[in-house]
Design an enzyme around this catalytic site. Structure first.
Site, PDB file in Angstrom:
ATOM      1  N   GLU A  17      16.442  58.967  87.608  1.00  0.00           N
ATOM      2  CA  GLU A  17      17.731  58.343  87.951  1.00  0.00           C
ATOM      3  C   GLU A  17      17.487  56.981  88.577  1.00  0.00           C
ATOM      4  O   GLU A  17      16.570  56.813  89.380  1.00  0.00           O
ATOM      5  CB  GLU A  17      18.488  59.229  88.956  1.00  0.00           C
ATOM      6  CG  GLU A  17      19.818  58.615  89.382  1.00  0.00           C
ATOM      7  CD  GLU A  17      20.532  59.429  90.448  1.00  0.00           C
ATOM      8  OE1 GLU A  17      21.127  60.451  90.088  1.00  0.00           O
ATOM      9  OE2 GLU A  17      20.491  59.039  91.635  1.00  0.00           O
ATOM     10  N   HIS A  77      26.679  57.707  84.560  1.00  0.00           N
ATOM     11  CA  HIS A  77      27.526  58.474  85.486  1.00  0.00           C
ATOM     12  C   HIS A  77      28.935  57.862  85.497  1.00  0.00           C
ATOM     13  O   HIS A  77      29.104  56.661  85.289  1.00  0.00           O
ATOM     14  CB  HIS A  77      26.973  58.426  86.912  1.00  0.00           C
ATOM     15  CG  HIS A  77      25.666  59.132  87.087  1.00  0.00           C
ATOM     16  ND1 HIS A  77      25.249  59.644  88.298  1.00  0.00           N
ATOM     17  CD2 HIS A  77      24.665  59.435  86.215  1.00  0.00           C
ATOM     18  CE1 HIS A  77      24.069  60.210  88.165  1.00  0.00           C
ATOM     19  NE2 HIS A  77      23.686  60.083  86.910  1.00  0.00           N
ATOM     20  N   ARG A 107      33.510  63.929  90.282  1.00  0.00           N
ATOM     21  CA  ARG A 107      34.691  63.565  91.058  1.00  0.00           C
ATOM     22  C   ARG A 107      34.417  62.303  91.857  1.00  0.00           C
ATOM     23  O   ARG A 107      35.240  61.392  91.928  1.00  0.00           O
ATOM     24  CB  ARG A 107      35.061  64.704  92.027  1.00  0.00           C
ATOM     25  CG  ARG A 107      36.330  64.406  92.808  1.00  0.00           C
ATOM     26  CD  ARG A 107      36.479  65.309  94.013  1.00  0.00           C
ATOM     27  NE  ARG A 107      35.495  64.994  95.057  1.00  0.00           N
ATOM     28  CZ  ARG A 107      35.460  65.586  96.239  1.00  0.00           C
ATOM     29  NH1 ARG A 107      36.325  66.545  96.520  1.00  0.00           N
ATOM     30  NH2 ARG A 107      34.550  65.250  97.140  1.00  0.00           N
TER      31      ARG A 107
HETATM   32  P1  FAD Z   1      33.830  68.567  92.006  1.00  0.00           P
HETATM   33  O1  FAD Z   1      33.107  69.401  91.036  1.00  0.00           O
HETATM   34  O2  FAD Z   1      35.228  68.182  91.688  1.00  0.00           O
HETATM   35  O3  FAD Z   1      33.788  69.342  93.404  1.00  0.00           O
HETATM   36  C1  FAD Z   1      34.178  68.705  94.610  1.00  0.00           C
HETATM   37  C2  FAD Z   1      34.576  69.751  95.633  1.00  0.00           C
HETATM   38  O4  FAD Z   1      35.819  70.322  95.247  1.00  0.00           O
HETATM   39  C3  FAD Z   1      33.606  70.928  95.748  1.00  0.00           C
HETATM   40  O5  FAD Z   1      33.597  71.340  97.092  1.00  0.00           O
HETATM   41  C4  FAD Z   1      34.229  71.997  94.854  1.00  0.00           C
HETATM   42  O6  FAD Z   1      33.838  73.299  95.235  1.00  0.00           O
HETATM   43  C5  FAD Z   1      35.704  71.731  95.078  1.00  0.00           C
HETATM   44  N1  FAD Z   1      36.567  72.088  93.947  1.00  0.00           N
HETATM   45  C6  FAD Z   1      36.327  71.874  92.636  1.00  0.00           C
HETATM   46  N2  FAD Z   1      37.360  72.315  91.889  1.00  0.00           N
HETATM   47  C7  FAD Z   1      38.290  72.795  92.761  1.00  0.00           C
HETATM   48  C8  FAD Z   1      39.585  73.394  92.613  1.00  0.00           C
HETATM   49  N3  FAD Z   1      40.117  73.588  91.409  1.00  0.00           N
HETATM   50  N4  FAD Z   1      40.265  73.784  93.731  1.00  0.00           N
HETATM   51  C9  FAD Z   1      39.728  73.601  94.967  1.00  0.00           C
HETATM   52  N5  FAD Z   1      38.493  73.049  95.172  1.00  0.00           N
HETATM   53  C10 FAD Z   1      37.790  72.656  94.079  1.00  0.00           C
HETATM   54  N6  FAD Z   1      28.581  60.185  93.413  1.00  0.00           N
HETATM   55  C11 FAD Z   1      28.922  58.938  93.000  1.00  0.00           C
HETATM   56  O7  FAD Z   1      29.799  58.310  93.609  1.00  0.00           O
HETATM   57  N7  FAD Z   1      28.294  58.351  91.924  1.00  0.00           N
HETATM   58  C12 FAD Z   1      27.319  58.967  91.215  1.00  0.00           C
HETATM   59  O8  FAD Z   1      26.778  58.405  90.275  1.00  0.00           O
HETATM   60  C13 FAD Z   1      26.944  60.288  91.621  1.00  0.00           C
HETATM   61  N8  FAD Z   1      25.982  60.974  90.952  1.00  0.00           N
HETATM   62  C14 FAD Z   1      25.701  62.269  91.310  1.00  0.00           C
HETATM   63  C15 FAD Z   1      24.735  62.989  90.567  1.00  0.00           C
HETATM   64  C16 FAD Z   1      24.430  64.304  90.915  1.00  0.00           C
HETATM   65  C17 FAD Z   1      23.408  65.061  90.089  1.00  0.00           C
HETATM   66  C18 FAD Z   1      25.047  64.913  92.036  1.00  0.00           C
HETATM   67  C19 FAD Z   1      24.665  66.317  92.440  1.00  0.00           C
HETATM   68  C20 FAD Z   1      25.993  64.210  92.780  1.00  0.00           C
HETATM   69  C21 FAD Z   1      26.328  62.895  92.424  1.00  0.00           C
HETATM   70  N9  FAD Z   1      27.284  62.163  93.142  1.00  0.00           N
HETATM   71  C22 FAD Z   1      27.608  60.881  92.745  1.00  0.00           C
HETATM   72  C23 FAD Z   1      27.940  62.740  94.325  1.00  0.00           C
HETATM   73  C24 FAD Z   1      29.270  63.420  93.973  1.00  0.00           C
HETATM   74  O9  FAD Z   1      30.205  62.473  93.504  1.00  0.00           O
HETATM   75  C25 FAD Z   1      29.800  64.093  95.251  1.00  0.00           C
HETATM   76  O10 FAD Z   1      28.968  65.153  95.629  1.00  0.00           O
HETATM   77  C26 FAD Z   1      31.267  64.501  95.234  1.00  0.00           C
HETATM   78  O11 FAD Z   1      31.645  64.795  96.568  1.00  0.00           O
HETATM   79  C27 FAD Z   1      31.579  65.727  94.370  1.00  0.00           C
HETATM   80  O12 FAD Z   1      31.543  65.440  93.047  1.00  0.00           O
HETATM   81  P2  FAD Z   1      31.629  66.623  91.942  1.00  0.00           P
HETATM   82  O13 FAD Z   1      31.694  65.987  90.625  1.00  0.00           O
HETATM   83  O14 FAD Z   1      30.575  67.631  92.184  1.00  0.00           O
HETATM   84  O15 FAD Z   1      33.066  67.227  92.347  1.00  0.00           O
END
Ligand code: FAD
Length: 287
Positions: A17, A77, A107
């Protein structure tokens, strides 16, 4: 090439990455580092979007340059919570116009001031929308072996991961972890819940003390005693800390592959020497 096809080959994969620069003046140095890492010919490379201090503006450009200059498949991403639907779709069009076939649909973190756009609340909505509007894209999502920081517990978080898989993601990449047993336990739990997509293990080589403080304050990642002893002993000696951090990450990777976790994504922090150091120590293991 689509990452789901690369993962399906059944061979160990090593990918890296990188993150884009915050300031335009740093673009050339980041681009140079990204291309140096790409020259190592990893299985694929990902470029973050507005994370790790970088902005989202250069994500697609760097991903595209990695593909066109080094023929390494790129994973762009894309976050949604701070974007309008219009902006998300304009980035998706840009991604496809550059021949990029892979998107990590996220997200994104909620900004400190709490101000978000209204179009998306969760990554699963973005994933569903990409699956419907750009069916030819390969979609990845994030997962959290220790549970996402906002989640009440791991079981609930795994339930939400399942929603992302059902929305159409092809593979998931984990947040960093420093104790492989945490991942093994997580894999058992997600497989038990019927999540069968490939899991790519995210490994962070920790090479300076500042990085550790940031990691633990942001994500509360568990630091094993063996890891803490390394930091206590070498933390104030940057060269020794870097060497120890790379070796610790490499040992983690060897243990993962030995236990059947074949897909490794290294958070290279834009440091070609770290990526090269890890890759050369695994040259026989990755064959
Ligand atoms: P989600 O999957 O939407 O989850 C977010 C939270 O909401 C979790 O606590 C989940 O349990 C909860 N949730 C999900 N669905 C629901 C629902 N229906 N009802 C209630 N709660 C729910 N960030 C950046 O800004 N840029 C990047 O490029 C980036 N790359 C990343 C790469 C990896 C491999 C990882 C692990 C993280 C990365 N992040 C990045 C960080 C990420 O954006 C954050 O961790 C963010 O807070 C959550 O994103 P997510 O896509 O996992 O969210």
């Amino acid at each position: 090439m689509k990452i789901r096809d690369i993962l399906a080959k059944g061979q160990p994969t090593l990918s890296f990455e990188v993150f884009p620069p915050k300031e335009e003046s740093n673009f050339a140095s980041v681009e140079k580092a990204a291309l140096e890492i790409a020259k190592l010919n990893p299985s694929f490379m990902s470029v973050t979007y507005g994370a790790g201090g970088g902005t989202s503006q250069y994500t697609v450009q760097i991903a595209s340059d990695i593909q066109s200059t080094c023929q390494v498949p790129a994973l762009s991403h894309l976050t949604c919570v701070s974007s309008t639907r219009e902006k998300v779709h304009s980035v998706l069009r840009e991604i496809q116009a550059h021949g990029i076939e892979n998107v990590l649909a996220l997200r994104g973190d909620i900004p400190k001031d709490g101000k978000v756009e209204k179009d998306y609340q969760y990554a699963s909505q973005l994933i569903r929308e990409i699956r419907e509007t750009c069916p030819e894209l390969c979609i990845g999502a994030a997962c959290y072996p220790e549970g996402h920081v906002e989640s009440v517990n791991k079981t609930v978080d795994i339930g939400h991961l399942k929603e992302k898989v059902e929305a159409g993601c092809d593979f998931v990449t984990t947040q960093m972890f420093f104790d492989n047993n945490i991942l093994y336990n997580y894999l058992y739990r997600i497989r038990e819940k019927g999540i069968t997509v490939p899991v790519v293990a995210g490994i962070m080589p920790v090479t300076n003390v500042k990085q550790i403080k940031r990691i633990t304050s942001m994500s509360g990642t568990y630091l094993p005693e063996r890891f803490k002893a390394i930091v206590d002993r070498f933390g104030d000696n940057p060269a020794a800390m870097k060497q120890a951090g790379v070796i610790y990450a490499t040992e983690q990777i060897i243990d993962l592959i030995a236990n059947g976790v074949n897909h490794i994504h290294v958070y290279s922090m834009n440091k070609p020497e770290i990526a090269a150091g890890i890759q050369s120590s695994l040259s026989e293991i990755l064959k």
